[in-house]
Design an enzyme around this catalytic site. Structure first.
Site, PDB file in Angstrom:
ATOM      1  N   GLU A  50      -9.836  -1.485 -17.778  1.00  0.00           N
ATOM      2  CA  GLU A  50      -8.673  -1.846 -18.595  1.00  0.00           C
ATOM      3  C   GLU A  50      -7.640  -2.666 -17.793  1.00  0.00           C
ATOM      4  OE1 GLU A  50      -9.835   1.442 -18.512  1.00  0.00           O
ATOM      5  OE2 GLU A  50     -10.932   1.152 -20.385  1.00  0.00           O
TER       6      GLU A  50
ATOM      7  N   ARG B   3      -3.714  -6.588 -17.334  1.00  0.00           N
ATOM      8  CA  ARG B   3      -2.417  -6.790 -16.660  1.00  0.00           C
ATOM      9  C   ARG B   3      -2.123  -8.286 -16.528  1.00  0.00           C
ATOM     10  NH1 ARG B   3      -1.003  -2.035 -12.483  1.00  0.00           N
ATOM     11  NH2 ARG B   3      -1.578  -0.377 -13.903  1.00  0.00           N
TER      12      ARG B   3
ATOM     13  N   ASP C  27      -1.830   6.112  -8.714  1.00  0.00           N
ATOM     14  CA  ASP C  27      -0.837   5.627  -9.664  1.00  0.00           C
ATOM     15  C   ASP C  27       0.555   5.590  -9.022  1.00  0.00           C
ATOM     16  OD1 ASP C  27      -0.362   4.648 -12.133  1.00  0.00           O
ATOM     17  OD2 ASP C  27      -1.065   6.414 -13.205  1.00  0.00           O
ATOM     18  N   GLY C  28       1.326   4.591  -9.402  1.00  0.00           N
ATOM     19  CA  GLY C  28       2.732   4.577  -9.003  1.00  0.00           C
ATOM     20  C   GLY C  28       3.124   3.426  -8.090  1.00  0.00           C
ATOM     21  N   ASN C  29       2.199   2.510  -7.828  1.00  0.00           N
ATOM     22  CA  ASN C  29       2.540   1.371  -6.957  1.00  0.00           C
ATOM     23  C   ASN C  29       3.680   0.542  -7.554  1.00  0.00           C
ATOM     24  OD1 ASN C  29       0.364   2.161  -5.464  1.00  0.00           O
ATOM     25  ND2 ASN C  29      -0.940   0.432  -5.988  1.00  0.00           N
TER      26      ASN C  29
ATOM     27  N   HIS D 137       1.605  -2.668  -4.425  1.00  0.00           N
ATOM     28  CA  HIS D 137       0.149  -2.649  -4.197  1.00  0.00           C
ATOM     29  C   HIS D 137      -0.167  -2.800  -2.705  1.00  0.00           C
ATOM     30  CE1 HIS D 137      -0.550  -2.383  -8.401  1.00  0.00           C
ATOM     31  NE2 HIS D 137      -0.183  -3.609  -8.688  1.00  0.00           N
TER      32      HIS D 137
ATOM     33  N   LEU E 205     -17.893  10.292   6.363  1.00  0.00           N
ATOM     34  CA  LEU E 205     -17.263  10.260   5.035  1.00  0.00           C
ATOM     35  C   LEU E 205     -17.957   9.271   4.095  1.00  0.00           C
ATOM     36  CD1 LEU E 205     -14.728  11.011   3.221  1.00  0.00           C
ATOM     37  CD2 LEU E 205     -13.668   8.954   4.171  1.00  0.00           C
TER      38      LEU E 205
ATOM     39  N   SER F 222      -7.825   9.056 -17.660  1.00  0.00           N
ATOM     40  CA  SER F 222      -7.909   7.595 -17.767  1.00  0.00           C
ATOM     41  C   SER F 222      -9.305   7.023 -17.504  1.00  0.00           C
ATOM     42  CB  SER F 222      -6.894   6.924 -16.832  1.00  0.00           C
ATOM     43  OG  SER F 222      -5.602   7.207 -17.263  1.00  0.00           O
TER      44      SER F 222
ATOM     45  N   ARG G  43      -3.372  12.452 -16.876  1.00  0.00           N
ATOM     46  CA  ARG G  43      -4.492  11.967 -17.690  1.00  0.00           C
ATOM     47  C   ARG G  43      -5.665  11.674 -16.767  1.00  0.00           C
ATOM     48  NH1 ARG G  43      -0.214   8.687 -19.585  1.00  0.00           N
ATOM     49  NH2 ARG G  43      -0.689   7.038 -18.093  1.00  0.00           N
TER      50      ARG G  43
HETATM   51  C1  FPP Z   1      -1.908   1.889 -10.047  1.00  0.00           C
HETATM   52  O1  FPP Z   1      -0.506   1.818  -9.882  1.00  0.00           O
HETATM   53  C2  FPP Z   1      -2.600   1.144  -9.000  1.00  0.00           C
HETATM   54  C3  FPP Z   1      -3.504   0.138  -9.208  1.00  0.00           C
HETATM   55  C4  FPP Z   1      -3.921  -0.318 -10.557  1.00  0.00           C
HETATM   56  C5  FPP Z   1      -4.120  -0.594  -8.078  1.00  0.00           C
HETATM   57  C6  FPP Z   1      -4.528   0.225  -6.895  1.00  0.00           C
HETATM   58  C7  FPP Z   1      -4.738  -0.677  -5.731  1.00  0.00           C
HETATM   59  C8  FPP Z   1      -4.389  -0.400  -4.455  1.00  0.00           C
HETATM   60  C9  FPP Z   1      -3.849   0.909  -4.050  1.00  0.00           C
HETATM   61  C10 FPP Z   1      -4.512  -1.445  -3.380  1.00  0.00           C
HETATM   62  C11 FPP Z   1      -5.883  -1.878  -3.039  1.00  0.00           C
HETATM   63  C12 FPP Z   1      -6.866  -0.787  -2.817  1.00  0.00           C
HETATM   64  C13 FPP Z   1      -8.087  -0.941  -2.225  1.00  0.00           C
HETATM   65  C14 FPP Z   1      -9.001   0.221  -2.181  1.00  0.00           C
HETATM   66  C15 FPP Z   1      -8.533  -2.208  -1.595  1.00  0.00           C
HETATM   67  P1  FPP Z   1       0.332   1.077 -11.010  1.00  0.00           P
HETATM   68  O2  FPP Z   1       0.345  -0.373 -10.702  1.00  0.00           O
HETATM   69  O3  FPP Z   1      -0.213   1.457 -12.336  1.00  0.00           O
HETATM   70  O4  FPP Z   1       1.757   1.679 -10.800  1.00  0.00           O
HETATM   71  P2  FPP Z   1       2.821   2.074 -11.945  1.00  0.00           P
HETATM   72  O5  FPP Z   1       2.179   3.168 -12.748  1.00  0.00           O
HETATM   73  O6  FPP Z   1       3.991   2.550 -11.158  1.00  0.00           O
HETATM   74  O7  FPP Z   1       3.097   0.818 -12.721  1.00  0.00           O
END
Ligand code: FPP
Length: 228
Positions: A49, A53, A2-4, A19, A113, A176, A174
């Site tokens: 879910e 987006r 979380d947090g991208n 991302h 792994l 989730s 959470r």
């Molecule tokens: C949640 O952060 C992240 C995601 C829904 C996507 C995760 C995807 C990646 C890390 C890249 C691709 C990964 C692979 C394994 C190919 P958020 O978007 O909810 O961030 P926010 O809470 O700050 O809005």
């Protein structure tokens, strides 16, 4: 993971940059997990879910999966990693499904792994699906024959030991809908660190926190310490 989005927003950048950096963090974390001797790592990349987006963001995430599958699978295989995607992959494009199938086939005998990517995964759906699979494959049995073992044997990742530790980044506390059945006795670790900043040191910190916990599985502290 979380947090991208917030990582990008903090830098006045579009969410997809977060991302992209998130994918870098995936690479650092997978390498770190191998170096730290982790047996299995499951990353929650896309929940059932997440389709809600904006379409542009969903498309970007799909291209990132495709890119990761194109660029990283060979390296994973060379490093003896067994890659599996858990979740309903039938919702993904034909190209992604093909890449997933060939990556899983290529790496299925690897003994290092166990890297699992949860994509279009939902924990409740996993449990319902396990019950259906059990019922369909045992038509002679009655509902009262259904027990915990039957579900455990039919949920995702049923062949791996149960997860010891759940790590959630980005400050949310959470589960989730992630591996609900499998996480029944997992230790939870929450960090404010945003996923794109996560790396081997962050993973090590989480593991150290886990190592300092006492896992009682319903017993008393004395019982656990005396191993009775
Ligand atoms: C949640 O952060 C992240 C995601 C829904 C996507 C995760 C995807 C990646 C890390 C890249 C691709 C990964 C692979 C394994 C190919 P958020 O978007 O909810 O961030 P926010 O809470 O700050 O809005």
């Amino acid at each position: 993971m979380d947090g991208n989005g917030r990582w990008a927003k903090n830098r006045l950048m579009p969410r997809f940059v977060g991302h992209e950096r998130g994918l870098n963090a995936v690479k650092k974390t997978v390498k770190g997990a191998m170096e730290l001797g982790v047996d299995a790592l499951t990353l929650f990349a896309f929940s059932t879910e997440n389709w809600k987006r904006p379409q542009e963001e969903v498309n970007k995430l799909m291209s990132l999966f495709m890119l990761a599958l194109q660029r990283e699978v060979k390296k994973l295989h060379e490093n003896n990693v067994r890659l599996r995607i858990v979740g309903d992959t039938s919702a993904f494009s034909y190209e992604i499904q093909q890449k997933i199938r060939s990556a899983e086939e290529l790496t299925q005998e690897n003994t290092g792994l166990a890297l699992n990517i949860a994509a279009n995964y939902g924990g409740r759906h996993d449990i319902v699906n396990a019950v259906k699979t059990w019922a369909k494959s045992n038509p002679e049995l009655a509902i009262d024959d259904l027990n915990e073992d039957a579900i455990s044997q039919n949920v995702a990742l049923e062949d791996l030991p149960l997860p010891d530790l759940l790590i959630r980044t980005g400050g949310e506390q959470r589960i989730s809908n992630f591996l609900l059945w499998q996480m029944a006795y997992a230790e939870f670790y929450f960090t404010d660190e945003l996923w794109p900043d996560f790396d081997k040191a962050s993973l090590q910190k989480a593991i150290e926190s886990f190592q300092n916990r006492e896992r009682r599985f319903g017993k008393t502290s004395e019982q656990v310490q005396n191993r009775c």
